[in-house]
Scaffold this motif. Structure first.
Motif, PDB file in Angstrom:
ATOM      1  N   ILE A 310      -8.443 -42.367 -12.472  1.00 43.53           N
ATOM      2  CA  ILE A 310      -8.699 -40.929 -12.347  1.00 43.53           C
ATOM      3  C   ILE A 310      -8.671 -40.269 -13.733  1.00 43.53           C
ATOM      4  O   ILE A 310      -7.804 -40.566 -14.559  1.00 43.53           O
ATOM      5  CB  ILE A 310      -7.633 -40.248 -11.462  1.00 43.53           C
ATOM      6  N   PHE A 311      -9.612 -39.360 -13.955  1.00 42.24           N
ATOM      7  CA  PHE A 311      -9.633 -38.504 -15.136  1.00 42.24           C
ATOM      8  C   PHE A 311      -9.308 -37.072 -14.733  1.00 42.24           C
ATOM      9  O   PHE A 311      -9.668 -36.610 -13.655  1.00 42.24           O
ATOM     10  CB  PHE A 311     -11.033 -38.490 -15.762  1.00 42.24           C
ATOM     11  N   GLN A 312      -8.664 -36.344 -15.649  1.00 38.22           N
ATOM     12  CA  GLN A 312      -8.584 -34.888 -15.596  1.00 38.22           C
ATOM     13  C   GLN A 312      -8.914 -34.349 -16.975  1.00 38.22           C
ATOM     14  O   GLN A 312      -8.530 -34.954 -17.984  1.00 38.22           O
ATOM     15  CB  GLN A 312      -7.191 -34.422 -15.144  1.00 38.22           C
ATOM     16  N   TRP A 313      -9.619 -33.206 -17.035  1.00 39.13           N
ATOM     17  CA  TRP A 313     -10.224 -32.763 -18.284  1.00 39.13           C
ATOM     18  C   TRP A 313      -9.833 -31.347 -18.692  1.00 39.13           C
ATOM     19  O   TRP A 313      -9.734 -30.457 -17.849  1.00 39.13           O
ATOM     20  CB  TRP A 313     -11.755 -32.793 -18.162  1.00 39.13           C
ATOM     21  N   ALA A 314      -9.643 -31.144 -19.982  1.00 40.64           N
ATOM     22  CA  ALA A 314      -9.576 -29.808 -20.593  1.00 40.64           C
ATOM     23  C   ALA A 314     -10.712 -29.787 -21.600  1.00 40.64           C
ATOM     24  O   ALA A 314     -10.557 -30.217 -22.742  1.00 40.64           O
ATOM     25  CB  ALA A 314      -8.228 -29.591 -21.278  1.00 40.64           C
ATOM     26  N   ARG A 315     -11.875 -29.277 -21.175  1.00 40.41           N
ATOM     27  CA  ARG A 315     -13.085 -29.464 -21.985  1.00 40.41           C
ATOM     28  C   ARG A 315     -14.080 -28.328 -21.782  1.00 40.41           C
ATOM     29  O   ARG A 315     -13.956 -27.503 -20.886  1.00 40.41           O
ATOM     30  CB  ARG A 315     -13.747 -30.787 -21.628  1.00 40.41           C
ATOM     31  N   TYR A 316     -15.075 -28.368 -22.637  1.00 42.31           N
ATOM     32  CA  TYR A 316     -16.196 -27.440 -22.524  1.00 42.31           C
ATOM     33  C   TYR A 316     -17.230 -28.022 -21.566  1.00 42.31           C
ATOM     34  O   TYR A 316     -17.549 -29.215 -21.635  1.00 42.31           O
ATOM     35  CB  TYR A 316     -16.825 -27.213 -23.900  1.00 42.31           C
ATOM     36  N   ARG A 317     -17.730 -27.164 -20.684  1.00 38.64           N
ATOM     37  CA  ARG A 317     -18.820 -27.565 -19.799  1.00 38.64           C
ATOM     38  C   ARG A 317     -19.967 -26.569 -19.945  1.00 38.64           C
ATOM     39  O   ARG A 317     -19.751 -25.348 -19.919  1.00 38.64           O
ATOM     40  CB  ARG A 317     -18.362 -27.589 -18.325  1.00 38.64           C
ATOM     41  N   ILE A 318     -21.165 -27.094 -20.108  1.00 38.42           N
ATOM     42  CA  ILE A 318     -22.345 -26.235 -20.214  1.00 38.42           C
ATOM     43  C   ILE A 318     -22.480 -25.387 -18.944  1.00 38.42           C
ATOM     44  O   ILE A 318     -22.375 -25.897 -17.828  1.00 38.42           O
ATOM     45  CB  ILE A 318     -23.615 -27.091 -20.428  1.00 38.42           C
ATOM     46  N   ASN A 319     -22.635 -24.082 -19.138  1.00 39.33           N
ATOM     47  CA  ASN A 319     -22.755 -23.114 -18.037  1.00 39.33           C
ATOM     48  C   ASN A 319     -21.499 -23.041 -17.166  1.00 39.33           C
ATOM     49  O   ASN A 319     -21.525 -22.509 -16.055  1.00 39.33           O
ATOM     50  CB  ASN A 319     -23.970 -23.442 -17.142  1.00 39.33           C
ATOM     51  N   GLY A 320     -20.382 -23.599 -17.659  1.00 43.79           N
ATOM     52  CA  GLY A 320     -19.130 -23.528 -16.893  1.00 43.79           C
ATOM     53  C   GLY A 320     -19.137 -24.343 -15.622  1.00 43.79           C
ATOM     54  O   GLY A 320     -18.360 -24.076 -14.699  1.00 43.79           O
ATOM     55  N   THR A 321     -19.995 -25.352 -15.545  1.00 50.11           N
ATOM     56  CA  THR A 321     -20.140 -26.159 -14.325  1.00 50.11           C
ATOM     57  C   THR A 321     -18.809 -26.770 -13.896  1.00 50.11           C
ATOM     58  O   THR A 321     -18.132 -27.433 -14.680  1.00 50.11           O
ATOM     59  CB  THR A 321     -21.162 -27.290 -14.558  1.00 50.11           C
ATOM     60  N   GLY A 322     -18.411 -26.528 -12.653  1.00 48.20           N
ATOM     61  CA  GLY A 322     -17.203 -27.115 -12.095  1.00 48.20           C
ATOM     62  C   GLY A 322     -15.910 -26.451 -12.510  1.00 48.20           C
ATOM     63  O   GLY A 322     -14.828 -26.958 -12.193  1.00 48.20           O
ATOM     64  N   LEU A 323     -15.978 -25.323 -13.219  1.00 44.46           N
ATOM     65  CA  LEU A 323     -14.776 -24.644 -13.692  1.00 44.46           C
ATOM     66  C   LEU A 323     -14.556 -23.335 -12.947  1.00 44.46           C
ATOM     67  O   LEU A 323     -15.519 -22.658 -12.579  1.00 44.46           O
ATOM     68  CB  LEU A 323     -14.891 -24.352 -15.202  1.00 44.46           C
ATOM     69  N   ASN A 324     -13.271 -22.978 -12.742  1.00 40.22           N
ATOM     70  CA  ASN A 324     -12.990 -21.675 -12.158  1.00 40.22           C
ATOM     71  C   ASN A 324     -13.015 -20.612 -13.262  1.00 40.22           C
ATOM     72  O   ASN A 324     -13.242 -20.924 -14.432  1.00 40.22           O
ATOM     73  CB  ASN A 324     -11.663 -21.681 -11.388  1.00 40.22           C
ATOM     74  N   GLU A 325     -12.751 -19.369 -12.914  1.00 38.95           N
ATOM     75  CA  GLU A 325     -12.931 -18.271 -13.869  1.00 38.95           C
ATOM     76  C   GLU A 325     -12.002 -18.377 -15.076  1.00 38.95           C
ATOM     77  O   GLU A 325     -12.407 -18.119 -16.207  1.00 38.95           O
ATOM     78  CB  GLU A 325     -12.737 -16.926 -13.157  1.00 38.95           C
ATOM     79  N   THR A 326     -10.736 -18.727 -14.859  1.00 38.56           N
ATOM     80  CA  THR A 326      -9.810 -18.849 -15.987  1.00 38.56           C
ATOM     81  C   THR A 326     -10.123 -20.078 -16.837  1.00 38.56           C
ATOM     82  O   THR A 326     -10.012 -20.031 -18.065  1.00 38.56           O
ATOM     83  CB  THR A 326      -8.355 -18.912 -15.488  1.00 38.56           C
ATOM     84  N   GLU A 327     -10.533 -21.176 -16.208  1.00 40.16           N
ATOM     85  CA  GLU A 327     -10.900 -22.383 -16.958  1.00 40.16           C
ATOM     86  C   GLU A 327     -12.132 -22.139 -17.828  1.00 40.16           C
ATOM     87  O   GLU A 327     -12.263 -22.718 -18.908  1.00 40.16           O
ATOM     88  CB  GLU A 327     -11.146 -23.539 -15.986  1.00 40.16           C
ATOM     89  N   LYS A 328     -13.013 -21.272 -17.362  1.00 41.67           N
ATOM     90  CA  LYS A 328     -14.198 -20.926 -18.162  1.00 41.67           C
ATOM     91  C   LYS A 328     -13.801 -20.219 -19.460  1.00 41.67           C
ATOM     92  O   LYS A 328     -14.435 -20.398 -20.493  1.00 41.67           O
ATOM     93  CB  LYS A 328     -15.142 -20.043 -17.349  1.00 41.67           C
TER      94      LYS A 328
END
Length: 464
Positions: A310-328
């Motif tokens: 399993i992976f968990q990420w603290a990363r940049y995603r293009i267009n905020g894909t898969g992230l909630n508002e605070t994670e964005k």
């Protein structure tokens, strides 16, 4: 007819023939003496040259070997550090952090896996090999562990040449960040499994507010010697009158003179009379729109499973894909600043495999939190395989193919950092085999084309 010329010549011949015999003997003696002098000089030159070569060889050997130093042990005995000449190539990619020097302070300690300008600051040739490697590959990565005792404080400071990314492994801390706009101070509380972020040249502090010690795993975005300035060092390096004019305290310069400078470095501070100095302390949490620029709840984020773990990420995603508002907010903050890192936790199940892969746009560095495993690295000029255990630091240069396998009964758990604030780009062995035409593979491996249909496609993506 008398010929005077002939007579004179004739008379001179016997005279010259008689006197010529003695000089020839002298010449022989002189030649012999000169020969002896020449041989003595030649011998002296040979001996001098040999001694010079020997001295230069010793100097050269000393310069290329690791410098032997006296090591003072806890029992006050001394020993000589071994002189090593050859180092296993695995130490280009492996740092056994537990064997490195512990830098102790009143409030905690720090250990480093990093490049040093002064080779005497390395504890071993293995540690030096790792430091040289991350520097030669221009990795933009350095790793350290930070322990803070209960009520201890990592004093306010900033880094001239690196962003800082941290993962709290255990404990509870209160963090402060002073933004470029001096009217904005962001403070927040951090618990185990969460991530902190401090941009380069941003003043920040970390205070342990729990009863147990805090352990932070820290990554810095430089492969050079890390450059840091603590607030107390900056203060005491400022002339008294300048500090008084800047701070404008009651009492002026006389008040400034009451500040006490400690004899030892106070990078992690914990005065014995702390209760006398501090009677009231509040640990305020700033609004989310400020906090999430410098904070990420990695433990509480989405999980990305793959066949081996399993992976968990603290990363940049293009267009905020898969992230909630605070994670964005955090994602955009990473991408906004230059030379930031992507962080992740990787759990590989017992006997599971993180299959061979490489990254197009990032170096990778990791720290083993629990479990044990085996690692393989294929770089442009070297191939190596080695075992990893708790406390080890690993490094994979950009483009190098590598794998990680769990070889213990328990899961292998790591914190990983990647040298990019953009979306990470990765290619796995299974993917590039399927992306390559069967007839090309047949020609490369001398195997019938239809045989490659036996290789199944991966059912799940790791998200890596």
């Amino acid at each position: 007819m008398d010929n005077q010329a002939f007579e004179m010549h004739g008379e001179s011949i016997p005279s010259s023939s008689k006197t010529a015999e003695w000089p020839k003997k002298e010449e022989r003696k002189s030649s012999c003496s000169l020969m002896k002098i020449f041989l003595v000089c030649l011998l002296a030159c040979v001996i001098t040259t040999a001694i010079g070569v020997l001295v230069l060889s010793l100097i050269y050997t000393e310069s290329i070997g690791f410098i032997q130093r006296t090591v003072v042990k806890n029992d006050d005995t001394t020993s000589q550090a071994p002189v090593e000449k050859e180092v296993d190539i695995k130490f280009r990619f492996l740092n056994q952090l537990g064997k490195s020097k512990v830098h102790r302070f009143p409030g905690g300690d720090i250990q480093w896996a990093r490049f040093r300008n002064d080779v005497n600051e390395y504890e071993s040739v293995e540690e030096m090999e790792f430091g040289k490697s991350i520097n030669n590959f221009r990795s933009k990565m350095t790793f350290g562990t930070l322990r803070i005792k209960s009520n201890g404080l990592r004093v306010p400071h900033w880094h001239f040449n690196a962003n800082e990314h941290g993962y709290l492994l255990k404990g509870t801390a209160w963090v402060g960040v002073v933004d470029a706009d001096d009217s904005v101070v962001t403070t927040y509380n951090v618990t185990a499994g969460q991530v902190i972020f401090f941009p380069r040249n941003t003043l920040h502090w970390i205070k342990n507010i729990g009863k147990e010690e805090c352990l932070f795993l820290l990554f810095f975005t430089t492969h050079e010697e890390l450059k840091t300035l603590d607030v107390d060092d900056a203060f005491f390096s400022t002339p008294e009158d300048i500090a008084a004019r800047a701070l404008k305290p009651q009492g002026g310069v006389n008040f400034i003179r009451t500040f006490k400078k400690q004899t030892e470095d106070q990078a992690i501070n914990l005065p014995p009379n702390l209760q006398e100095l501090v009677q009231n302390a509040s640990y305020v949490q700033s609004p989310d729109n400020l906090v999430w620029r410098y904070f990420y709840d990695l433990k509480g984020s989405s999980e990305y499973p793959f066949p081996g773990g399993i992976f968990q990420w603290a990363r940049y995603r293009i267009n905020g894909t898969g992230l909630n508002e605070t994670e964005k907010i955090f994602s955009e903050s990473l991408n906004k600043h230059e030379n930031t890192l992507t962080l992740a936790t990787l759990r590989i199940f017992s006997n599971g495999l993180g299959q061979p892969h490489f990254h197009f746009n990032a170096n990778e560095m990791g720290y083993v939190i629990s479990g044990c495993g085996k690692v393989g690295v294929i770089a442009s000029d070297v191939t190596t395989n080695f075992n990893i255990d708790i406390g080890d630091v690993i490094f994979f240069p950009v483009g190098s193919q590598h794998y990680i396998k769990s070889v213990c009964d328990e899961d292998l758990f790591l914190i990983l950092a990647y040298s990019t604030g953009n979306q990470l780009e990765t290619l796995r062995m299974n993917d590039y085999f399927h992306a390559t035409a069967d007839h090309i593979l047949a020609q490369i491996f001398f195997k019938e084309q239809n045989e490659f249909k036996k290789i199944p496609k991966a059912s799940k993506k790791s998200g890596k």
